[in-house]
Design a protein around this motif. Structure first.
Motif, PDB file in Angstrom:
ATOM      1  N   THR A  22       0.809  -1.221   0.000  1.00 57.81           N
ATOM      2  CA  THR A  22       0.000   0.000   0.000  1.00 57.81           C
ATOM      3  C   THR A  22       0.840   1.268   0.000  1.00 57.81           C
ATOM      4  O   THR A  22       0.452   2.256  -0.601  1.00 57.81           O
ATOM      5  CB  THR A  22      -0.981   0.034   1.185  1.00 57.81           C
ATOM      6  N   GLU A  23       1.992   1.279   0.668  1.00 52.69           N
ATOM      7  CA  GLU A  23       2.792   2.506   0.660  1.00 52.69           C
ATOM      8  C   GLU A  23       3.239   2.831  -0.769  1.00 52.69           C
ATOM      9  O   GLU A  23       3.171   3.973  -1.216  1.00 52.69           O
ATOM     10  CB  GLU A  23       4.020   2.380   1.573  1.00 52.69           C
ATOM     11  N   ALA A  24       3.657   1.780  -1.472  1.00 53.24           N
ATOM     12  CA  ALA A  24       4.116   1.986  -2.844  1.00 53.24           C
ATOM     13  C   ALA A  24       2.971   2.414  -3.758  1.00 53.24           C
ATOM     14  O   ALA A  24       3.189   3.140  -4.730  1.00 53.24           O
ATOM     15  CB  ALA A  24       4.777   0.719  -3.366  1.00 53.24           C
ATOM     16  N   LEU A  25       1.750   1.969  -3.443  1.00 46.80           N
ATOM     17  CA  LEU A  25       0.606   2.412  -4.246  1.00 46.80           C
ATOM     18  C   LEU A  25       0.472   3.930  -4.168  1.00 46.80           C
ATOM     19  O   LEU A  25       0.158   4.588  -5.156  1.00 46.80           O
ATOM     20  CB  LEU A  25      -0.681   1.762  -3.743  1.00 46.80           C
ATOM     21  N   GLY A  26       0.705   4.463  -2.965  1.00 44.95           N
ATOM     22  CA  GLY A  26       0.662   5.913  -2.811  1.00 44.95           C
ATOM     23  C   GLY A  26       1.685   6.584  -3.716  1.00 44.95           C
ATOM     24  O   GLY A  26       1.409   7.610  -4.352  1.00 44.95           O
ATOM     25  N   LEU A  27       2.857   5.995  -3.800  1.00 45.56           N
ATOM     26  CA  LEU A  27       3.902   6.554  -4.673  1.00 45.56           C
ATOM     27  C   LEU A  27       3.459   6.515  -6.135  1.00 45.56           C
ATOM     28  O   LEU A  27       3.605   7.493  -6.870  1.00 45.56           O
ATOM     29  CB  LEU A  27       5.218   5.778  -4.491  1.00 45.56           C
ATOM     30  N   ARG A  60      -5.044   3.114   1.397  1.00 47.02           N
ATOM     31  CA  ARG A  60      -3.828   3.883   1.152  1.00 47.02           C
ATOM     32  C   ARG A  60      -3.755   5.053   2.130  1.00 47.02           C
ATOM     33  O   ARG A  60      -4.761   5.437   2.711  1.00 47.02           O
ATOM     34  CB  ARG A  60      -3.811   4.429  -0.294  1.00 47.02           C
ATOM     35  N   HIS A  61      -2.557   5.580   2.304  1.00 45.69           N
ATOM     36  CA  HIS A  61      -2.406   6.772   3.132  1.00 45.69           C
ATOM     37  C   HIS A  61      -2.692   7.990   2.252  1.00 45.69           C
ATOM     38  O   HIS A  61      -2.449   7.961   1.041  1.00 45.69           O
ATOM     39  CB  HIS A  61      -0.980   6.824   3.684  1.00 45.69           C
ATOM     40  N   GLY A  62      -3.195   9.022   2.877  1.00 49.25           N
ATOM     41  CA  GLY A  62      -3.459  10.249   2.126  1.00 49.25           C
ATOM     42  C   GLY A  62      -4.630  10.077   1.180  1.00 49.25           C
ATOM     43  O   GLY A  62      -5.302   9.058   1.152  1.00 49.25           O
ATOM     44  N   GLU A  63      -4.876  11.112   0.407  1.00 48.39           N
ATOM     45  CA  GLU A  63      -5.944  11.076  -0.603  1.00 48.39           C
ATOM     46  C   GLU A  63      -5.362  10.438  -1.852  1.00 48.39           C
ATOM     47  O   GLU A  63      -4.605  11.083  -2.576  1.00 48.39           O
ATOM     48  CB  GLU A  63      -6.431  12.493  -0.909  1.00 48.39           C
ATOM     49  N   ALA A  64      -5.684   9.188  -2.077  1.00 47.63           N
ATOM     50  CA  ALA A  64      -5.013   8.474  -3.176  1.00 47.63           C
ATOM     51  C   ALA A  64      -5.982   7.595  -3.950  1.00 47.63           C
ATOM     52  O   ALA A  64      -5.895   6.376  -3.929  1.00 47.63           O
ATOM     53  CB  ALA A  64      -3.863   7.643  -2.611  1.00 47.63           C
ATOM     54  N   PRO A  65      -6.923   8.208  -4.661  1.00 48.52           N
ATOM     55  CA  PRO A  65      -7.887   7.403  -5.407  1.00 48.52           C
ATOM     56  C   PRO A  65      -7.243   6.713  -6.609  1.00 48.52           C
ATOM     57  O   PRO A  65      -6.350   7.282  -7.242  1.00 48.52           O
ATOM     58  CB  PRO A  65      -8.923   8.436  -5.871  1.00 48.52           C
ATOM     59  N   GLU A  74       5.123  16.164  -2.604  1.00 49.83           N
ATOM     60  CA  GLU A  74       4.101  16.881  -3.368  1.00 49.83           C
ATOM     61  C   GLU A  74       4.762  17.776  -4.409  1.00 49.83           C
ATOM     62  O   GLU A  74       5.834  18.351  -4.182  1.00 49.83           O
ATOM     63  CB  GLU A  74       3.220  17.721  -2.435  1.00 49.83           C
ATOM     64  N   LYS A  75       4.123  17.824  -5.553  1.00 50.24           N
ATOM     65  CA  LYS A  75       4.678  18.549  -6.674  1.00 50.24           C
ATOM     66  C   LYS A  75       3.941  19.849  -6.928  1.00 50.24           C
ATOM     67  O   LYS A  75       2.724  19.901  -6.768  1.00 50.24           O
ATOM     68  CB  LYS A  75       4.525  17.718  -7.946  1.00 50.24           C
ATOM     69  N   GLN A  76       4.709  20.783  -7.420  1.00 48.67           N
ATOM     70  CA  GLN A  76       4.078  22.000  -7.903  1.00 48.67           C
ATOM     71  C   GLN A  76       3.297  21.641  -9.163  1.00 48.67           C
ATOM     72  O   GLN A  76       3.786  20.841  -9.981  1.00 48.67           O
ATOM     73  CB  GLN A  76       5.166  23.013  -8.232  1.00 48.67           C
ATOM     74  N   ASN A  77       2.111  22.212  -9.285  1.00 47.88           N
ATOM     75  CA  ASN A  77       1.303  21.957 -10.475  1.00 47.88           C
ATOM     76  C   ASN A  77       2.135  22.246 -11.730  1.00 47.88           C
ATOM     77  O   ASN A  77       2.896  23.213 -11.771  1.00 47.88           O
ATOM     78  CB  ASN A  77       0.062  22.863 -10.444  1.00 47.88           C
ATOM     79  N   GLU A  78       2.016  21.408 -12.686  1.00 48.01           N
ATOM     80  CA  GLU A  78       2.698  21.502 -13.990  1.00 48.01           C
ATOM     81  C   GLU A  78       4.199  21.258 -13.940  1.00 48.01           C
ATOM     82  O   GLU A  78       4.699  20.352 -14.578  1.00 48.01           O
ATOM     83  CB  GLU A  78       2.394  22.831 -14.704  1.00 48.01           C
ATOM     84  N   MET A 136      -3.560  19.946  -6.217  1.00 50.73           N
ATOM     85  CA  MET A 136      -3.062  18.688  -6.783  1.00 50.73           C
ATOM     86  C   MET A 136      -3.919  17.505  -6.318  1.00 50.73           C
ATOM     87  O   MET A 136      -4.181  16.567  -7.082  1.00 50.73           O
ATOM     88  CB  MET A 136      -1.592  18.465  -6.382  1.00 50.73           C
ATOM     89  N   THR A 137      -4.352  17.556  -5.073  1.00 49.49           N
ATOM     90  CA  THR A 137      -5.221  16.487  -4.544  1.00 49.49           C
ATOM     91  C   THR A 137      -6.497  16.408  -5.371  1.00 49.49           C
ATOM     92  O   THR A 137      -6.943  15.332  -5.769  1.00 49.49           O
ATOM     93  CB  THR A 137      -5.555  16.779  -3.069  1.00 49.49           C
ATOM     94  N   LYS A 138      -7.066  17.586  -5.656  1.00 52.96           N
ATOM     95  CA  LYS A 138      -8.321  17.610  -6.415  1.00 52.96           C
ATOM     96  C   LYS A 138      -8.089  17.184  -7.874  1.00 52.96           C
ATOM     97  O   LYS A 138      -8.919  16.497  -8.459  1.00 52.96           O
ATOM     98  CB  LYS A 138      -8.940  19.007  -6.357  1.00 52.96           C
ATOM     99  N   ILE A 139      -6.962  17.586  -8.418  1.00 49.70           N
ATOM    100  CA  ILE A 139      -6.683  17.204  -9.812  1.00 49.70           C
ATOM    101  C   ILE A 139      -6.529  15.683  -9.916  1.00 49.70           C
ATOM    102  O   ILE A 139      -7.075  15.051 -10.824  1.00 49.70           O
ATOM    103  CB  ILE A 139      -5.399  17.902 -10.329  1.00 49.70           C
ATOM    104  N   ARG A 140      -5.804  15.110  -8.965  1.00 53.37           N
ATOM    105  CA  ARG A 140      -5.609  13.652  -9.014  1.00 53.37           C
ATOM    106  C   ARG A 140      -6.946  12.923  -8.890  1.00 53.37           C
ATOM    107  O   ARG A 140      -7.174  11.909  -9.550  1.00 53.37           O
ATOM    108  CB  ARG A 140      -4.632  13.205  -7.912  1.00 53.37           C
TER     109      ARG A 140
END
Lengths: 628, 343
Positions: free
Chosen positions: A331-336, A374-379, A479-483, A497-501
């Motif tokens: 599951t941790e790797a799924l987050g990645l 998963r940890h975090g918001e990770a759909p 976490e990445k800067q958008n774009e 970024m959470t919402k975009i994902r």
């Protein structure tokens, strides 16, 4: 072969539509091989077929005990069959434990072919029969038709001049039984003979002995008076013309991944760690080197998925396969994989849990973990296969979504689909959906800077793989800067970024088919909504219910996240929705939560699949309630 | 002109600056990582590999920020898992030059399982293990290489875990290359990085790296000029083990036991000394254990370098063998080997 036609006596042959047979014996009795051979013969004969092997998790449980019983159930029929049969019509019981463990699932009036040597005092004691019990003769089986056959003695007689050791001779007893069943169902011996000749190519006398034992079984049926009243049976083949192959769910998953890689023009990489009941996917793919498939048996489940993420980053179609406890480790790797936005297929072959649970038994209890584990918001998208053959189409679709939407996708199978099999009309390459990877092309120094997280109108980023000039970039789990993809701790950016994902995954609903009704009217009293391997049982139950004139329909989900866009509308067209699941109630929560309706749950957590009668009874009860 | 020359000519001449990304390193001032980064940037232009064919992979920790500061491809993964990620990448893409930046916590603690298994498989990776004997990014907890007795926030009474010996662990795991370098000795580090890049197989480079904030002066015994001369030995292929300020001390093997001799006083000359042979695994194993004996100088340099088939080459060979007659087609795949026709 002509000699099997030399019947000495005229025995009545009765036509039947379908029969369910269980081969059961000690795990050392070769019942899996016997069942597989019978299934192959039936399949090549053109009969509809569904098989289910059932064996203990120990490689060699104590011989003669209930724990050591290994079974192979199959249903073959003139019309399509979706389950191995709720109950069997015929049981081959090689020993007392096999009989005791399975008798409850034999139809009243069903046939028992008992290997008498497995019913001696010692075997009866090991099976837990009380002192002095003798089921074959004490009248306790009067509701069944019992044929006691001294299988071992007859095999030994047939092979007394074979020159084999007594141990080798005794191991041929399963072929005697197979021959007897071929006689009973008027099936040819040639297919198995060929298989034995190939299998024992370097050991010709073993091939000969096995064939001799099988023929002895066949002629025993012919010559003995035992079956004179019963006669023989014929299940006439009705299958459409064409090329077929028999596949298990696990094989189908492996073929699908390879096919998807070919169709997409990508190399397939599978990083995996052996775990029951998912291992055959790795084993099957390890043999696909001819198709350029790379398999990597990692040191653990984590390395299995992480190596796949590395391969996906490098531009491969990457996959990993596992079962519940392994998915937990991944599951941790799924987050990645979610935050990197690389394509990845995760096949989870569910088994009874939690923890080691029931490793060889099916369950549908990883749905929550697949959706939320998963940890975090990770759909990420979650798909579920419904049958061994559907494992092919669902895995292929998972690969398509992964590559075209740059996301990890979980594809759910289970221990039942993994090992059971059915004939598959071989698919032609042109019928498979196109899979188009969107590789970012090389960039010249004068071109605008490359933005790794710039997206198309579906919110999908492009795949920029190492080796492409001018696209050198750094990405990771931060976490990445958008774009730009640069590391960013900016609060608004993280929310964006959470919402975009999330939106990227939600938009997959735009490109998947609408939900269809599998059987029944488009609106009415009751909809049975299923997912995964309970398809066969639900399908059969609903068919029977409709035949009885009940107002009921069946819809079966392949796409569990995101749902097909019309699912809410469909659910609204029925007075009641019934959700059968092999868990303690999981899809029901999601349906309630998503559509704010109150479906009826029907759960079973016994490590065995539903049978159609259970579901039919539930449908009947519910309809009665609705009417009252 | 060889193929290699052609490639070299075709490439624009790059310098260290070409390998600096647009991101400012966020390591603490005085951190040894800055010096290591500089040497990596110095070495990369010398490899003859285009930047787009180089990938830096990392796990989590201070060291694992490395990929962000290099103008190559880079992936910053999850804690402990850089090696399997790099392995998957290398297996899928044997054409790439794959480097791993990792630390003592990342590689030897949470990633310990991957560490040993990667080494025995021997994919062609260059693994730079920044060893500062402390957890820096989580603020000063002891690591699997911290010395016994070290007082940290999680060992207020002193570390009681016996530390890993990275060299012995590497060789014991079946690693094909081990070298040790030091952040402060830039020239030497650069030469070791070059060797690591040239070695085909998993090159494990342990780099002693000072953490000025949480474990300052952990390697002081090998740092100052005086200390360095008496406490370190730089091993070189085919050269005798000589060290000391005046090059007057040597090491000879008494059976399996390394013994320090005084070349001025004892009756030994350099011809009696241990001659370094990086292909000798038995000697490398003894050399690896120097770190456990305070009477012996700490070795730096290439301990062991074995030419052994890499994992990805072996796998690619199996695939080529399987495809010797023909590659499998999609049609063939779908049809399978046991199909049958219903007429």
């Amino acid at each position: 072969m002509t000699d099997t036609k030399k019947t000495t006596r005229q025995v009545n042959v009765t036509s039947k539509t379908s029969v369910s047979v269980l081969f059961a014996g000690d795990s050392g009795d070769g019942m899996q091989l016997t069942g597989t051979q019978f299934a192959n013969t039936v399949a090549t004969h053109g009969t509809e077929l569904n098989t289910f092997p059932n064996f203990p998790s120990e490689i060699r449980a104590p011989a003669g005990t209930i724990a050591g019983v290994s079974g192979f159930q199959l249903q073959f029929s003139s019309k399509p069959v979706y389950t191995p049969g709720a109950r069997f019509d015929v049981m081959v019981a090689m020993n007392s434990a096999a009989l005791k463990a399975n008798l409850k699932d034999l139809h009243r009036g069903g046939i028992i072919i008992a290997g008498t040597e497995g019913f001696d005092e010692k075997n009866l004691r090991l099976a837990g029969y009380p002192e002095g019990a003798d089921p074959l003769h004490d009248g306790s089986l009067d509701n069944y038709i019992v044929f006691p056959v001294p299988v071992l003695q007859l095999t030994r007689e047939a092979l007394k001049e074979s020159g084999l050791s007594s141990k080798e001779v005794d191991r041929c007893k399963n072929m005697f039984v197979l021959g007897l069943l071929y006689w009973l169902y008027t099936l040819p011996l040639e297919g198995t003979m060929e298989t034995l000749q190939t299998k024992f190519q370097k050991n010709v006398w073993m091939a000969e002995a096995n064939i001799k034992a099988m023929k002895a079984g066949y002629f025993f049926g012919d010559e003995t008076e035992l079956f004179a009243n019963l006669g023989r049976f014929d299940i006439s083949p009705q299958k459409q013309h064409g090329i077929y192959r028999r596949v298990t769910g696990n094989e189908a998953c492996a073929i699908a991944l390879t096919a998807a890689s070919k169709k997409a023009g990508l190399e397939l990489f599978l990083g995996s760690y052996p775990i029951t009941p998912a291992t055959e996917i790795l084993q099957t793919l390890a043999k696909k080197k001819k198709y350029g498939v790379k398999t990597f048996q990692a040191e653990d489940e984590i390395a299995g998925i992480v190596s796949s993420i590395g391969a996906a980053y490098g531009g491969a179609l990457a996959a990993t396969n596992t079962s519940g406890p392994g998915l937990a480790l991944k599951t941790e790797a799924l987050g990645l994989a979610v935050i990197l936005e690389v394509p990845l297929v995760i096949i989870n072959v569910q088994r009874g849990g939690p923890s080691t649970g029931l490793p060889t038994k099916p369950e549908q209890s990883d749905l929550f973990m697949a959706l939320y584990g998963r940890h975090g918001e990770a759909p990420l998208p979650v798909l579920a296969a419904r049958s061994p053959v559907d494992c092919f189409y669902t895995t292929y679709e998972a690969a398509r979504i992964a590559v075209e939407h740059m996301t990890p996708v979980i594809c759910l199978s289970d221990g039942y689909l993994a090992l059971s099999s059915e004939p598959w009309k071989v698919e032609s390459p042109e019928n498979l959906a196109e899979i188009t990877p969107r590789f970012q092309p090389a960039r010249e120094p004068e071109d605008a800077p490359y933005l790794p997280y710039k997206r198309d109108d579906r919110q999908v980023r492009s795949w920029a793989i190492p080796g492409t000039r001018g696209l050198e970039h750094r990405i990771g789990g931060l976490e990445k800067q958008n774009e730009t993809g640069n590391v960013s701790h900016d609060p608004e950016n993280h929310e964006l970024m959470t919402k975009i994902r999330a939106e990227k995954i939600a938009r997959i609903a735009d490109s998947i088919p609408l939900q269809s009704i599998d059987n029944g009217a488009l609106s009415g009293d009751l909809l049975v909504l299923g997912w995964g391997s309970s398809y066969g049982a639900i399908k059969t139950a609903v068919e029977q219910a409709i035949e009885k004139g009940y107002n009921v329909a069946h819809a079966h989900l392949r796409y569990i996240f995101p749902f097909p866009k019309n699912l809410g509308e469909i659910l609204g067209n029925y007075k009641k929705v019934l959700i059968p699941e092999l868990n303690n109630g999981q899809l029901i929560h999601i349906i309630r939560d998503t559509f704010l309706i109150a479906p009826e749950g029907f759960t079973k957590v016994q490590g065995v699949p539903f049978n159609e009668m259970e579901i039919l009874n539930k449908i009947t009860d519910l309809l009665k309630e609705l009417q009252s | 002109m060889t193929d290699n020359d052609t490639i070299m000519k075709a490439l624009p001449v790059l310098t260290a600056k070409n390998f600096a990304s647009d991101q400012e390193p966020k390591w603490c001032p005085g951190c040894g990582d800055h010096a290591i980064l500089q040497q990596i940037k110095n070495v990369l232009p010398e490899l003859g590999v285009a930047p787009e064919n180089i990938v830096f992979v990392s796990g989590i920790g201070c060291s694992s920020r490395l990929p962000y500061y290099l103008a190559t491809y880079g992936v910053h993964g999850i804690h402990g898992r850089a090696l399997p990620m790099a392995t998957g990448l290398k297996v899928a893409r044997p054409d790439l030059s794959v480097w791993v930046g990792t630390g003592d916590g990342d590689a030897l603690s949470i990633g310990g399982n991957h560490f040993i298994h990667t080494l025995r498989r021997n994919p062609d990776l260059n693994v730079l293990l920044f060893n500062n004997e402390i957890y820096g990014l989580t603020k000063g907890q002891y690591s699997p290489t911290s010395k016994i007795g070290l007082r940290t926030v999680t060992s207020p009474s002193g570390v009681i875990d016996h530390p890993f010996n990275t060299a012995a662990l590497t060789i014991g795991s079946g690693g094909s290359f081990f070298a040790r370098a030091f952040d402060r000795d830039g020239k030497f580090l650069r030469s070791i990085l070059q060797r690591a890049a040239l070695h085909r197989g998993t090159s494990l480079v342990e780099i002693y790296q000072n953490c000025p904030i949480f474990n300052n002066a952990a390697f002081e015994a090998f740092a100052t000029p005086e200390n360095k001369a008496s406490n370190t030995i730089y091993v070189e292929q085919d050269k005798p083990f000589v060290f000391g300020k005046d090059k007057n001390r040597g090491i000879m093997l008494d059976g399996f036991k390394p013994v320090v001799v005084d070349l001025d006083k004892d009756e030994f000359s350099t011809s009696d000394l241990w001659i370094h042979d990086e292909k000798d695994i038995n000697k490398a194993s003894i050399l690896a254990r120097f770190a456990d004996d305070e009477a012996l100088p700490r070795p730096f340099g290439v301990f062991y370098a074995e030419e052994r088939v890499t994992y990805e080459d072996a796998l690619s060979q199996q695939i080529r063998d399987a495809q010797k007659n023909a590659c499998g087609t999609l049609e063939e795949l779908l049809k399978g080997e046991n199909s049958y026709e219903i007429k």
